[in-house]
Scaffold this motif. Structure first.
Motif, mmCIF file in Angstrom:
data_model
loop_
_atom_site.group_PDB
_atom_site.id
_atom_site.type_symbol
_atom_site.label_atom_id
_atom_site.label_comp_id
_atom_site.label_asym_id
_atom_site.label_seq_id
_atom_site.Cartn_x
_atom_site.Cartn_y
_atom_site.Cartn_z
ATOM 1 N N LEU A 75 -6.225 -36.132 9.845
ATOM 2 C CA LEU A 75 -7.353 -35.447 9.246
ATOM 3 C C LEU A 75 -6.844 -34.488 8.182
ATOM 4 C CD1 LEU A 75 -9.596 -34.776 12.351
ATOM 5 C CD2 LEU A 75 -10.015 -36.403 10.499
ATOM 6 N N ASP A 76 -7.574 -34.412 7.091
ATOM 7 C CA ASP A 76 -7.143 -33.645 5.922
ATOM 8 C C ASP A 76 -7.313 -32.146 6.180
ATOM 9 O OD1 ASP A 76 -6.376 -32.813 3.446
ATOM 10 O OD2 ASP A 76 -8.149 -33.536 2.392
ATOM 11 N N ALA A 77 -6.244 -31.527 6.633
ATOM 12 C CA ALA A 77 -6.212 -30.084 6.880
ATOM 13 C C ALA A 77 -4.799 -29.609 6.569
ATOM 14 C CB ALA A 77 -6.579 -29.766 8.325
ATOM 15 N N PRO A 78 -4.639 -28.378 6.052
ATOM 16 C CA PRO A 78 -3.306 -27.910 5.661
ATOM 17 C C PRO A 78 -2.271 -28.025 6.767
ATOM 18 C CG PRO A 78 -4.994 -26.420 4.830
ATOM 19 C CD PRO A 78 -5.694 -27.396 5.715
ATOM 20 N N GLY A 79 -2.645 -27.670 7.999
ATOM 21 C CA GLY A 79 -1.679 -27.742 9.094
ATOM 22 C C GLY A 79 -1.243 -29.168 9.390
ATOM 23 N N ASN A 80 -2.179 -30.103 9.332
ATOM 24 C CA ASN A 80 -1.846 -31.509 9.580
ATOM 25 C C ASN A 80 -0.934 -32.053 8.485
ATOM 26 O OD1 ASN A 80 -3.542 -31.372 11.792
ATOM 27 N ND2 ASN A 80 -5.258 -32.354 10.761
ATOM 28 N N ARG A 81 -1.250 -31.704 7.240
ATOM 29 C CA ARG A 81 -0.415 -32.169 6.118
ATOM 30 C C ARG A 81 1.006 -31.595 6.235
ATOM 31 N NH1 ARG A 81 -2.416 -34.123 1.286
ATOM 32 N NH2 ARG A 81 -4.665 -34.531 1.151
ATOM 33 N N ALA A 82 1.095 -30.341 6.566
ATOM 34 C CA ALA A 82 2.419 -29.719 6.692
ATOM 35 C C ALA A 82 3.213 -30.363 7.819
ATOM 36 C CB ALA A 82 2.267 -28.216 6.935
ATOM 37 N N GLU A 97 -9.723 -38.108 5.857
ATOM 38 C CA GLU A 97 -8.411 -38.337 6.433
ATOM 39 C C GLU A 97 -7.476 -38.878 5.357
ATOM 40 O OE1 GLU A 97 -8.510 -41.174 9.602
ATOM 41 O OE2 GLU A 97 -9.574 -42.679 8.421
ATOM 42 N N VAL A 98 -6.196 -38.631 5.582
ATOM 43 C CA VAL A 98 -5.172 -39.053 4.636
ATOM 44 C C VAL A 98 -4.151 -39.893 5.401
ATOM 45 C CG1 VAL A 98 -3.437 -38.294 2.959
ATOM 46 C CG2 VAL A 98 -5.491 -36.910 3.342
ATOM 47 N N GLN A 99 -3.747 -40.994 4.788
ATOM 48 C CA GLN A 99 -2.729 -41.841 5.408
ATOM 49 C C GLN A 99 -1.366 -41.473 4.831
ATOM 50 O OE1 GLN A 99 -2.553 -46.169 4.626
ATOM 51 N NE2 GLN A 99 -2.703 -46.437 6.839
ATOM 52 N N TYR A 100 -0.471 -41.057 5.715
ATOM 53 C CA TYR A 100 0.896 -40.712 5.324
ATOM 54 C C TYR A 100 1.822 -41.856 5.729
ATOM 55 C CZ TYR A 100 0.237 -35.884 3.803
ATOM 56 O OH TYR A 100 -0.112 -34.758 3.089
ATOM 57 N N VAL A 101 2.949 -41.949 5.036
ATOM 58 C CA VAL A 101 3.895 -43.044 5.287
ATOM 59 C C VAL A 101 5.323 -42.542 5.269
ATOM 60 C CG1 VAL A 101 3.917 -43.688 2.839
ATOM 61 C CG2 VAL A 101 4.609 -45.372 4.575
#
Length: 309
Positions: A119-126, A301-305
């Motif tokens: 989910l697109d949130a600063p903590g998740n991205r970090a 949501e963002v898909q990271y790889v």
């Protein structure tokens, strides 16, 4: 307090129930039931090397992960690790342990790349970026309160098109599979799929316990399915669009809109109160259809790889 990561035990009721509880709190836009959790474990193709993991703290399930190889991908070595932790239990190391366990499993079965939706949130991205993941595709969850406001009027059915339900194909669902296979291969995605195993599709998709065949609508023309929308319901008033697609030969005629509109009208009449769907951010035509139907974006949501070395 120690966090332990282990495989979900489908025969222990508290495990599927805990998995569902975590997902309902962390990802309320997607439907899960204990039965659906057990179904995936029992019926998914062995080449997926699927594992459902739980993070447990003092006997309570506080985090989950679904780990699998995309065995139907046109490019070998693609894998998924999708991690969700209860929002009130973050910061205990559950997410890290789930991710590390999932990545190790993928590497052990030959996967070279790990995709993870967050989910697109600063903590998740970090969290993802600290672990070597880079940002990829973006998608949106959308919701529609079926108790508030009227749905748009049903579009006119074009000449030569007949609307049926998935239940009408119960004796021979192969034509629906063939349409699903064609449209899935064109769906915007970082991992391109090529569905070819009919028996696996029957096991995993057609017989999925949440598939609502009375609300899944199929447009038929020239003697075959040419557009459809697959509906899932959880028996508690919630509805999710699992897939919508139109055959290449019939695109641009409003058939996806027709199928989705009929499905939502039927869902409301059946007592469904809350509808969810999801769209890749680049899928403008489908986003436009959902906007017309009254859906509103409720999460991104963002898909990271990450390459697995």
């Amino acid at each position: 307090m120690t966090v332990l990561v282990r495989d979900l035990r489908p025969d222990v009721p508290a495990d599927p129930e805990g998995f569902v509880r975590v997902r309902r709190l962390a990802l309320p836009y997607v439907l899960f039931t204990p039965e659906s959790v057990r179904h995936v474990l029992a019926r998914i193709h062995p080449d997926a090397h699927y594992r459902a993991l739980v993070a447990e703290e003092d006997g309570e399930v506080i985090g989950t992960a679904q780990v699998s190889v995309a065995h139907e991908s046109t490019e070998p070595g693609q894998g998924y690790v999708n991690v969700y932790v209860r929002p009130d239990r973050t910061g205990r190391g559950a997410g890290r342990l789930l991710l590390e366990t999932g990545e190790a499993h993928l590497a052990s079965v030959g996967a070279t790349r790990s995709y993870s939706w967050i989910l697109d949130a600063p903590g998740n991205r970090a969290f993802a970026e600290r672990r070597g993941y880079t940002e990829g595709r973006t998608a949106h969850f959308l919701s529609r309160d079926l108790t508030a406001g009227g749905l748009p009027a049903l579009p006119a059915t074009p000449p030569g098109v007949e609307l049926r339900t998935a239940a009408d194909f119960a004796d021979d669902p192969r034509p629906v599979f063939e349409l699903d296979a064609e449209t899935s291969s064109d769906e915007p995605s970082a991992v391109q799929l090529s569905l070819s195993d009919y028996e696996a599709w029957l096991d995993e998709t057609w017989e999925h316990p949440l598939l609502d065949r009375e609300l899944t609508m199929v447009c038929v023309a020239d003697g075959r399915p040419v557009a459809f929308t697959a509906a899932r319901t959880d028996g508690a008033g919630r509805y999710f669009t699992a897939m919508t697609g139109t055959a290449r030969s019939h695109r641009g005629r409003g058939l996806a809109k027709l199928a989705k509109a009929h499905s939502l009208h039927r869902a409301r009449n059946a007592g469904v109160t809350e509808a969810f769907t999801g769209n890749d951010a680049t899928n403008g035509p489908m986003l436009a259809v959902n906007k017309w139907l009254g859906y509103e974006t409720c999460a991104t949501e963002v898909q990271y790889v990450r390459e697995l070395g």
